[in-house]
Design a protein around this motif. Structure first.
Motif, PDB file in Angstrom:
ATOM      1  N   SER A 188       0.386  -1.738   0.571  1.00  0.00           N
ATOM      2  CA  SER A 188       0.194   0.501   0.037  1.00  0.00           C
ATOM      3  C   SER A 188       0.567   1.478  -0.253  1.00  0.00           C
ATOM      4  O   SER A 188       2.022   1.240   0.086  1.00  0.00           O
ATOM      5  N   PHE A 189       0.371   1.798  -0.207  1.00  0.00           N
ATOM      6  CA  PHE A 189       1.101   3.309   0.007  1.00  0.00           C
ATOM      7  C   PHE A 189       1.086   3.811   1.133  1.00  0.00           C
ATOM      8  O   PHE A 189       2.809   4.651   1.633  1.00  0.00           O
ATOM      9  N   ARG A 190       0.995   3.859   2.274  1.00  0.00           N
ATOM     10  CA  ARG A 190       1.013   3.698   3.483  1.00  0.00           C
ATOM     11  C   ARG A 190       1.464   3.524   4.072  1.00  0.00           C
ATOM     12  O   ARG A 190       3.253   3.566   4.487  1.00  0.00           O
ATOM     13  N   LYS A 191       2.458   1.961   3.374  1.00  0.00           N
ATOM     14  CA  LYS A 191       3.499   1.191   4.253  1.00  0.00           C
ATOM     15  C   LYS A 191       4.731   1.708   2.946  1.00  0.00           C
ATOM     16  O   LYS A 191       6.408   1.451   3.674  1.00  0.00           O
ATOM     17  N   LEU A 192       4.647   2.769   2.473  1.00  0.00           N
ATOM     18  CA  LEU A 192       6.041   3.133   1.509  1.00  0.00           C
ATOM     19  C   LEU A 192       6.703   3.785   1.992  1.00  0.00           C
ATOM     20  O   LEU A 192       7.905   4.085   1.936  1.00  0.00           O
ATOM     21  N   LYS A 193       6.194   4.431   3.236  1.00  0.00           N
ATOM     22  CA  LYS A 193       7.555   5.089   4.593  1.00  0.00           C
ATOM     23  C   LYS A 193       8.361   4.551   5.218  1.00  0.00           C
ATOM     24  O   LYS A 193       8.550   4.930   5.633  1.00  0.00           O
ATOM     25  N   ASP A 194       7.759   3.310   5.460  1.00  0.00           N
ATOM     26  CA  ASP A 194       8.457   2.472   6.820  1.00  0.00           C
ATOM     27  C   ASP A 194       9.583   1.829   5.918  1.00  0.00           C
ATOM     28  O   ASP A 194      10.467   1.041   6.318  1.00  0.00           O
ATOM     29  N   MET A 195       9.532   1.826   4.333  1.00  0.00           N
ATOM     30  CA  MET A 195      11.088   1.083   2.662  1.00  0.00           C
ATOM     31  C   MET A 195      12.319   2.174   3.833  1.00  0.00           C
ATOM     32  O   MET A 195      11.755   3.579   3.115  1.00  0.00           O
ATOM     33  N   ASP A 196      13.275   1.929   3.169  1.00  0.00           N
ATOM     34  CA  ASP A 196      14.785   1.992   3.245  1.00  0.00           C
ATOM     35  C   ASP A 196      14.840   3.446   1.790  1.00  0.00           C
ATOM     36  O   ASP A 196      15.394   3.957   1.516  1.00  0.00           O
TER      37      ASP A 196
ATOM     38  N   ALA B 229       5.829   2.002 -12.922  1.00  0.00           N
ATOM     39  CA  ALA B 229       3.907   2.341 -13.700  1.00  0.00           C
ATOM     40  C   ALA B 229       4.196   0.639 -14.556  1.00  0.00           C
ATOM     41  O   ALA B 229       4.795   0.219 -15.438  1.00  0.00           O
ATOM     42  N   GLY B 230       3.134   0.071 -13.846  1.00  0.00           N
ATOM     43  CA  GLY B 230       2.719  -1.427 -14.304  1.00  0.00           C
ATOM     44  C   GLY B 230       2.522  -2.907 -13.628  1.00  0.00           C
ATOM     45  O   GLY B 230       3.278  -2.981 -12.621  1.00  0.00           O
ATOM     46  N   ASP B 231       2.640  -3.295 -14.059  1.00  0.00           N
ATOM     47  CA  ASP B 231       2.736  -5.133 -13.558  1.00  0.00           C
ATOM     48  C   ASP B 231       4.137  -4.929 -13.545  1.00  0.00           C
ATOM     49  O   ASP B 231       4.698  -4.984 -14.453  1.00  0.00           O
ATOM     50  N   ILE B 232       5.023  -5.411 -12.915  1.00  0.00           N
ATOM     51  CA  ILE B 232       6.353  -5.418 -12.547  1.00  0.00           C
ATOM     52  C   ILE B 232       6.667  -7.396 -13.675  1.00  0.00           C
ATOM     53  O   ILE B 232       6.333  -7.922 -12.807  1.00  0.00           O
ATOM     54  N   PRO B 233       7.665  -7.229 -14.618  1.00  0.00           N
ATOM     55  CA  PRO B 233       7.560  -8.495 -15.455  1.00  0.00           C
ATOM     56  C   PRO B 233       8.756  -9.289 -13.854  1.00  0.00           C
ATOM     57  O   PRO B 233       9.260  -9.050 -13.887  1.00  0.00           O
ATOM     58  N   LYS B 234       8.149 -10.709 -14.750  1.00  0.00           N
ATOM     59  CA  LYS B 234       8.720 -12.199 -13.839  1.00  0.00           C
ATOM     60  C   LYS B 234      10.024 -12.643 -14.772  1.00  0.00           C
ATOM     61  O   LYS B 234      10.480 -12.999 -14.726  1.00  0.00           O
ATOM     62  N   ARG B 235      10.783 -11.175 -14.511  1.00  0.00           N
ATOM     63  CA  ARG B 235      12.357 -11.414 -15.647  1.00  0.00           C
ATOM     64  C   ARG B 235      13.594 -11.139 -14.226  1.00  0.00           C
ATOM     65  O   ARG B 235      13.352  -9.975 -12.884  1.00  0.00           O
ATOM     66  N   GLU B 236      14.114 -11.533 -14.594  1.00  0.00           N
ATOM     67  CA  GLU B 236      15.798 -11.826 -13.271  1.00  0.00           C
ATOM     68  C   GLU B 236      16.498 -10.481 -13.096  1.00  0.00           C
ATOM     69  O   GLU B 236      16.246  -9.807 -11.802  1.00  0.00           O
ATOM     70  N   GLY B 237      15.954  -9.398 -14.125  1.00  0.00           N
ATOM     71  CA  GLY B 237      16.399  -7.714 -14.158  1.00  0.00           C
ATOM     72  C   GLY B 237      15.430  -6.788 -13.369  1.00  0.00           C
ATOM     73  O   GLY B 237      15.784  -6.192 -13.441  1.00  0.00           O
TER      74      GLY B 237
ATOM     75  N   SER C 213      -0.283  -0.987  -9.925  1.00  0.00           N
ATOM     76  CA  SER C 213      -1.351  -1.610 -11.311  1.00  0.00           C
ATOM     77  C   SER C 213      -2.372  -1.184 -11.694  1.00  0.00           C
ATOM     78  O   SER C 213      -2.660  -1.274 -10.018  1.00  0.00           O
ATOM     79  N   LYS C 214      -3.102  -1.606 -12.621  1.00  0.00           N
ATOM     80  CA  LYS C 214      -4.346  -1.275 -12.604  1.00  0.00           C
ATOM     81  C   LYS C 214      -5.143  -2.464 -11.973  1.00  0.00           C
ATOM     82  O   LYS C 214      -6.515  -2.397 -11.777  1.00  0.00           O
ATOM     83  N   TYR C 215      -4.214  -3.777 -12.702  1.00  0.00           N
ATOM     84  CA  TYR C 215      -5.409  -4.827 -11.830  1.00  0.00           C
ATOM     85  C   TYR C 215      -4.533  -5.165 -11.170  1.00  0.00           C
ATOM     86  O   TYR C 215      -5.823  -5.853  -9.566  1.00  0.00           O
ATOM     87  N   ARG C 216      -3.434  -5.425 -10.814  1.00  0.00           N
ATOM     88  CA  ARG C 216      -3.259  -6.763  -9.199  1.00  0.00           C
ATOM     89  C   ARG C 216      -3.340  -5.523  -7.886  1.00  0.00           C
ATOM     90  O   ARG C 216      -2.704  -4.715  -8.586  1.00  0.00           O
ATOM     91  N   HIS C 217      -3.041  -6.125  -7.112  1.00  0.00           N
ATOM     92  CA  HIS C 217      -3.104  -6.050  -5.476  1.00  0.00           C
ATOM     93  C   HIS C 217      -2.419  -6.617  -4.614  1.00  0.00           C
ATOM     94  O   HIS C 217      -3.393  -7.660  -4.576  1.00  0.00           O
ATOM     95  N   ASP C 218      -0.797  -6.670  -4.537  1.00  0.00           N
ATOM     96  CA  ASP C 218      -0.644  -7.775  -3.580  1.00  0.00           C
ATOM     97  C   ASP C 218       1.255  -7.572  -3.281  1.00  0.00           C
ATOM     98  O   ASP C 218       0.640  -6.644  -2.455  1.00  0.00           O
TER      99      ASP C 218
ATOM    100  N   ILE D 260       0.610  -2.452  -5.394  1.00  0.00           N
ATOM    101  CA  ILE D 260      -0.551  -1.598  -5.332  1.00  0.00           C
ATOM    102  C   ILE D 260      -1.507  -1.110  -6.505  1.00  0.00           C
ATOM    103  O   ILE D 260      -1.214  -1.151  -7.515  1.00  0.00           O
ATOM    104  N   ARG D 261      -2.703  -1.545  -5.877  1.00  0.00           N
ATOM    105  CA  ARG D 261      -3.522  -0.948  -7.307  1.00  0.00           C
ATOM    106  C   ARG D 261      -3.316   0.406  -7.132  1.00  0.00           C
ATOM    107  O   ARG D 261      -4.143   1.439  -6.801  1.00  0.00           O
ATOM    108  N   HIS D 262      -3.399   0.827  -8.900  1.00  0.00           N
ATOM    109  CA  HIS D 262      -3.552   2.433  -9.148  1.00  0.00           C
ATOM    110  C   HIS D 262      -3.306   3.362 -10.569  1.00  0.00           C
ATOM    111  O   HIS D 262      -2.482   1.738 -10.666  1.00  0.00           O
TER     112      HIS D 262
END
Length: 206
Positions: free
Chosen positions: A2-10, A16-24, A34-39, A43-45
């Motif tokens: 969530s956006f709220r949890k971002l403030k606790d990250m270093d 923008a969008g779904d993060i690809p499932k690739r090593e890079g 993501s417009k569709y994913r929330h995991d 963040i769905r946004h």
């Protein structure tokens, strides 16, 4: 996530969008909008809307092959919002398809004047004179991307890959540790021989 949890990250790198499932893209602190994913990693946004976070709190923002799906006129707000949330010294890495690249231009549908109206490889369908059901709704070239940047608060930027107005390919070395980009001659065999640009890739600094 969530956006709220971002403030606790270093360290936060918004993608923008779904993060690809690739090593890079396995980067600590990367969070997809993501417009569709929330995991746990997304963040769905809708990135054309304001982000409910304070100014100057994000380290990096990356948009890869997303902006061409958004109305050109709406992108000025989106870029301004990215600038707002970036920390001083942070950067925004943007990549969009370059429609001066032969493999993109050749597959595109053009009108009687030679203007691109639809790219079947970009998704969606073309009906009644416009692109429907997703797909690319504008077709970036260097000048249109530069105009977006010059109308934004970003005063410092560097283009790495693009075709100039004469159609010459420019390919400066890219530090992919700052944001992996898939559609480049370093990673896409379609533009490896000859080695040439496929995307417009630019970093903008706050």
């Amino acid at each position: 996530m969530s956006f709220r949890k971002l403030k606790d990250m270093d360290y936060v790198m918004l993608y923008a969008g779904d993060i690809p499932k690739r090593e890079g893209y396995k980067v600590p602190g990367m969070v997809g909008l993501s417009k569709y994913r929330h995991d746990y990693q997304h963040i769905r946004h809708d990135i054309t809307k304001p982000m409910p976070i304070r100014d100057c709190c994000i380290d990096v923002y990356q948009a890869e092959d997303v902006f061409e799906h958004i109305e050109y006129q709406k992108l000025r707000f989106t870029i301004n919002e990215i600038y707002r949330v970036l920390k001083p010294g942070g950067y925004f890495r943007l990549s969009v398809p370059d429609y001066r690249c032969d493999c993109l231009n050749d597959r595109s549908v053009k009108d009687e004047n030679g203007k691109i109206v639809f790219d079947p490889g970009g998704g969606g369908v073309y009906k009644w004179g416009r692109v429907l059901k997703g797909g690319h709704i504008w077709f970036p070239v260097y000048e249109t991307v530069l105009a977006l940047i010059e109308s934004s608060p970003f005063g410092e930027y560097e283009f790495y890959h693009y075709y100039d107005e004469s159609g010459n390919s420019v390919t400066k070395p890219i530090d992919y540790s700052k944001g992996y980009v898939l559609r480049t001659p370093d990673h896409d065999e379609r533009v490896q021989n000859p080695y040439r640009a496929m995307s417009i890739i630019v970093d903008m600094y706050k």
